[in-house]
Structures are given as C-alpha cells and as structure tokens.
Enzyme design. Structure first.
Site, PDB file in Angstrom:
ATOM      1  N   ARG A  53       0.849  -1.182   0.000  1.00  0.00           N
ATOM      2  CA  ARG A  53       0.000   0.000   0.000  1.00  0.00           C
ATOM      3  C   ARG A  53       0.888   1.237   0.000  1.00  0.00           C
ATOM      4  NH1 ARG A  53       1.680   1.698   4.054  1.00  0.00           N
ATOM      5  NH2 ARG A  53       0.640   3.660   3.727  1.00  0.00           N
ATOM      6  N   GLY A  54       0.262   2.415  -0.089  1.00  0.00           N
ATOM      7  CA  GLY A  54       1.035   3.653  -0.214  1.00  0.00           C
ATOM      8  C   GLY A  54       1.177   3.969  -1.699  1.00  0.00           C
ATOM      9  N   ASP A 242      -1.944  11.072  -2.061  1.00  0.00           N
ATOM     10  CA  ASP A 242      -2.285  10.042  -3.048  1.00  0.00           C
ATOM     11  C   ASP A 242      -2.594  10.651  -4.403  1.00  0.00           C
ATOM     12  OD1 ASP A 242      -3.024   8.821  -0.257  1.00  0.00           O
ATOM     13  OD2 ASP A 242      -2.681   7.169  -1.660  1.00  0.00           O
ATOM     14  N   ASN A 252      -5.564  12.673   0.340  1.00  0.00           N
ATOM     15  CA  ASN A 252      -4.717  11.789   1.153  1.00  0.00           C
ATOM     16  C   ASN A 252      -5.625  11.008   2.105  1.00  0.00           C
ATOM     17  OD1 ASN A 252      -2.066  10.837   1.930  1.00  0.00           O
ATOM     18  ND2 ASN A 252      -2.305  11.973   3.829  1.00  0.00           N
TER      19      ASN A 252
HETATM   20  O1  MRU Z   1      -4.699   3.313   1.915  1.00  0.00           O
HETATM   21  P1  MRU Z   1      -3.208   3.503   1.889  1.00  0.00           P
HETATM   22  O2  MRU Z   1      -2.530   2.975   3.101  1.00  0.00           O
HETATM   23  O3  MRU Z   1      -2.589   3.022   0.602  1.00  0.00           O
HETATM   24  O4  MRU Z   1      -3.058   5.075   1.909  1.00  0.00           O
HETATM   25  C1  MRU Z   1      -1.771   5.631   1.910  1.00  0.00           C
HETATM   26  C2  MRU Z   1      -1.743   7.084   2.150  1.00  0.00           C
HETATM   27  O5  MRU Z   1      -2.757   7.722   2.234  1.00  0.00           O
HETATM   28  C3  MRU Z   1      -0.398   7.730   2.178  1.00  0.00           C
HETATM   29  O6  MRU Z   1      -0.425   8.844   3.015  1.00  0.00           O
HETATM   30  C4  MRU Z   1      -0.071   8.189   0.761  1.00  0.00           C
HETATM   31  O7  MRU Z   1      -0.179   7.111  -0.140  1.00  0.00           O
HETATM   32  C5  MRU Z   1       1.285   8.750   0.678  1.00  0.00           C
HETATM   33  S1  MRU Z   1       2.493   7.436   0.725  1.00  0.00           S
HETATM   34  C6  MRU Z   1       4.033   8.002   0.491  1.00  0.00           C
END
Ligand code: MRU
Length: 394
Positions: A53-54, A242, A252
């Site tokens: 994820r991320g 995101d 985000n």
């Molecule tokens: O649902 P996720 O865990 O994939 O969401 C991730 C985030 O919202 C992070 O803050 C974003 O991707 C930035 S990661 C460098």
C-alpha cells in the site's frame, strides 16, 4: 531503510527475474513476512488486499505486474487487458495510473519478443527513480525542519504525521518521513506524533518504521491532533499524498483534512510531501473530481491486530508464496512467536458503517509542498513554477 539495523528496500527484484519480493504490510509490526509475487494476478491481489500500500509503492509494484503479464501474453490486447485489471485495483492514488501508463508506452514501443526484458528494465528504472525522488524530497524537507529547529533554542522538534508515508509506502525513504529520517540522522532531536489512522492503522506501520530507525515517536488517536496543536506541542505537520490536483488540492488518507483545519486554526505549518508522479495535471478540483475509495465497512466495525495466544501463524494468504529470504533479515527475527492475528468487534452486530478511505484538503489550507524539485506554495502557480514543462502553450 533499516530493519533490525540492516538496510532493505520494500521491493527486491529476483536476480533471475522470476518475481519480486515484497513485505506483507498486514503482518507488520509483528512479523516481517516476505512474499514473492510472480504474476499479474499476484500483484493485483497484493494491491487490492493492501499487502502493499502507499501511493508510490502501489505504482511500482503494478509496473512489475504489467511486466509479468507479458510472460503469459505479450500481445497488445493482452497488455491492454492487464493494464485495465491493475488500474482497477485501487481507485484513488494516481501513481498507479502514472506507472502503468509509463509501462504500457514502453512495452508497446517494442516487438513482442523484447517486451519482457523491456518491461523488466522499465520497472527497475521506476524503482530507482522512486528512491532518488524521495531522497531529494528528504533533502528539501530537511531545510524546512532545520529552519524551524533553529528557532527552538535547542529543544526537540515535534512533527505530526498522518497515515504511513514512510519507506514501506514507497521503494525507500518515504515521502513525509524522508525529511524526518534525514533530520534524525543529522543529529537533530526530533519527535513524531503518529496518528493511529483508523481503520487500517497505518500509524502502526509508521511507529514500526520510526522505531526501527531509532526516531522518537508517540502514537495518538486520530482525534488528538487538534488538542496537541492548541497546546503548542506540534511545530509542524507533514503528510503524504495520493493525488494532488493541478491547482494544489491534496487527496490523502481520511482525516488529513481535519488535521489541516486544526493546523490553520492554530498557526501550525502544514506541509505535504509529494513526488512528481502524485500530481494529476488533468484534474483541477480535488473535491469534485477525485474518486474516493470506499472500502469494506467491516474494516471500521472491527479492530485487527495481534492477539496474545500461542499460535505463531502469520497471515500468509492462500495462493501466495512466503519467502524465507537468504537476504538481509530472516522473518523469524522479527516474528513474535506467541502472537496470532485476529480481530475484535467493538460494535453491535447489526451496526452499519461507512468506510471512506481518503479525503481532500483544499490548497488554501496547505502551507506548502515539499517535492523532489524543492519547496513551493500549494497553488497552480507554485506547482507550475517547479514543473514549467507542464505549462501548456495557450
Ligand atoms: O490506503 P493507503 O494505506 O494506501 O493510503 C496511503 C496514504 O494515504 C499515504 O499517506 C499516501 O499514499 C502517501 S504514501 C508516500
């Protein structure tokens, strides 16, 4: 970054090109479970179920997925089909589309027989680019942290972050956490307030990462940020993103917007750290135009984690292969043998829940962007000043 004192990236490509090793983030912080992804199907599943994820990591892992698909079907139609499948795995982070577009363009530009090698090289390049980009974000962010620290007459700097925008959300370094790691490494006393980030508790990942690197941190519930800011306990907020629109709105993890509101009310600088693939130049209005992922309500209605028991079984999903890496850190060193994974359900059985995974923070609430090219105001003009090549001729 470091795991048990040893450097590791979040993706390790097998030298014989049979697949990539990724960290199953659902097992953290209690076990370092390394899984091998070999097919586009493995990759789609890993993204959909949030093993990885991320935003930046999703993009790069998907790039390998498109490469793997070529091994089974190198036709234009096959590439298009897998492109669509991977693109549909998660809707909000634009890095996914960016990476898949890059890969598709590279693959379609060469004859079928060359497509796998081209795809592999392209995915590797995206990995390396991600690392270099995040390191540059870290360097620029460090200048901000330094100037704040210089005004504090030596007392520690307190930074609040939301979700996990650290190295495991990227290939290495992270976005929001990159400046923090560099500040810590430079000897600056720095402490991080870590939002727990319900319902998936990405705060646990942030706490794990920071702990592995020796950075002081404290986990707080998602609603604590405003209180901390009112009491002068936060010098700065840094979050990841995101998707950032052409005019500077930031999508985000859900809850980011409320932190930005509290920061504005309390005069706390609120920065967003982002790499260039996170900017969606095709979208202006973040609130109206970005698809917000709605996940299964069961994530809200239960709390998932390690339960004190005697079964050491980790959550390796059926169909995926666990790897016992000869590499840097054997999983056994991180696993806590007396734990098993489980969930508790605090709510009545019939309760309904809604699970919005992201929100949008309007540009006006953001002090600035930390990018690989420098720091800029959160506005169309600010972004265009850093990326002049994106300014189209009228
Ligand atoms: O649902 P996720 O865990 O994939 O969401 C991730 C985030 O919202 C992070 O803050 C974003 O991707 C930035 S990661 C460098």
């Amino acid at each position: 970054m470091r795991v048990l004192g040893v450097h590791r990236r979040s993706i390790i490509a097998a030298t014989d090109q049979r697949g990539i090793e990724v960290i199953d983030q659902r097992a953290l912080p209690h076990a370092l479970s390394i899984l091998m992804l070999r097919t586009a199907g493995d990759v789609a599943r890993a993204i959909r179920e949030m093993l990885v994820r991320g935003a930046p990591l999703i993009g790069v892992v998907a790039a390998y997925g498109l490469c793997f698909a070529v091994r089974e079907d190198a036709s234009d139609a096959g590439i298009e089909r897998t492109y669509r499948t991977l693109l549909a795995t998660r809707p909000t982070a634009v890095n996914l589309r960016w990476a898949l577009d890059k890969m598709r363009e590279a693959l379609l530009a060469v004859p079928s027989a060359e497509r796998f090698d081209t795809g592999w090289r392209c995915a590797q390049a995206l990995c390396d680019d991600d690392v270099a980009t995040n390191f540059a974000i870290g360097k620029h962010g460090l200048t901000l942290l330094r100037s704040l620290f210089d005004r504090k007459s030596g007392s520690r700097l307190n930074v609040l972050t939301h979700c996990n925008a650290g190295w495991i959300a990227t290939v290495d370094w992270g976005t929001a956490l990159a400046p923090i790691y560099l500040a810590h490494d430079s000897g600056m006393p720095i402490h991080v307030w870590v939002d727990e980030t319900r319902p998936r508790n990405q705060g646990a990942l942030t706490a794990w990462e920071l702990g592995q690197h020796g950075v002081q941190h404290t986990v707080v519930v998602d609603s604590a940020g405003g209180h901390l800011m009112q009491h002068g306990l936060v010098d700065m907020c840094i979050v990841g993103a995101d998707r950032v629109t052409a005019r500077g709105d930031v999508c985000n993890k859900i809850g980011t917007y409320l932190k930005a509101l509290a920061a504005r009310d309390n005069g706390v600088p609120f920065y967003v750290a982002l790499p260039y693939p996170t900017i969606d130049w095709t979208v202006e209005d973040g609130i109206g135009s970005i698809p917000i992922e709605e996940r299964d309500p069961s994530e809200v209605l239960s709390v998932y984690g390690a339960v004190d028991h005697a079964d050491p079984t980790g959550p390796v999903p059926p169909g995926l292969t666990a790897v016992d890496p000869a590499g840097p850190v054997p999983p056994a060193q991180l696993a806590t043998p007396t734990l098993r994974w489980g969930s508790v359900r605090p709510y009545p059985a019939a309760t309904r829940a809604a699970n919005y995974a992201f929100d949008v923070t309007p540009a006006k609430l953001i002090t600035g962007f930390i990018t690989e090219r420098g720091i800029t105001p959160a506005s169309r003009e600010g972004l265009r000043s850093l990326y002049p090549e994106r300014v189209r001729a009228p």
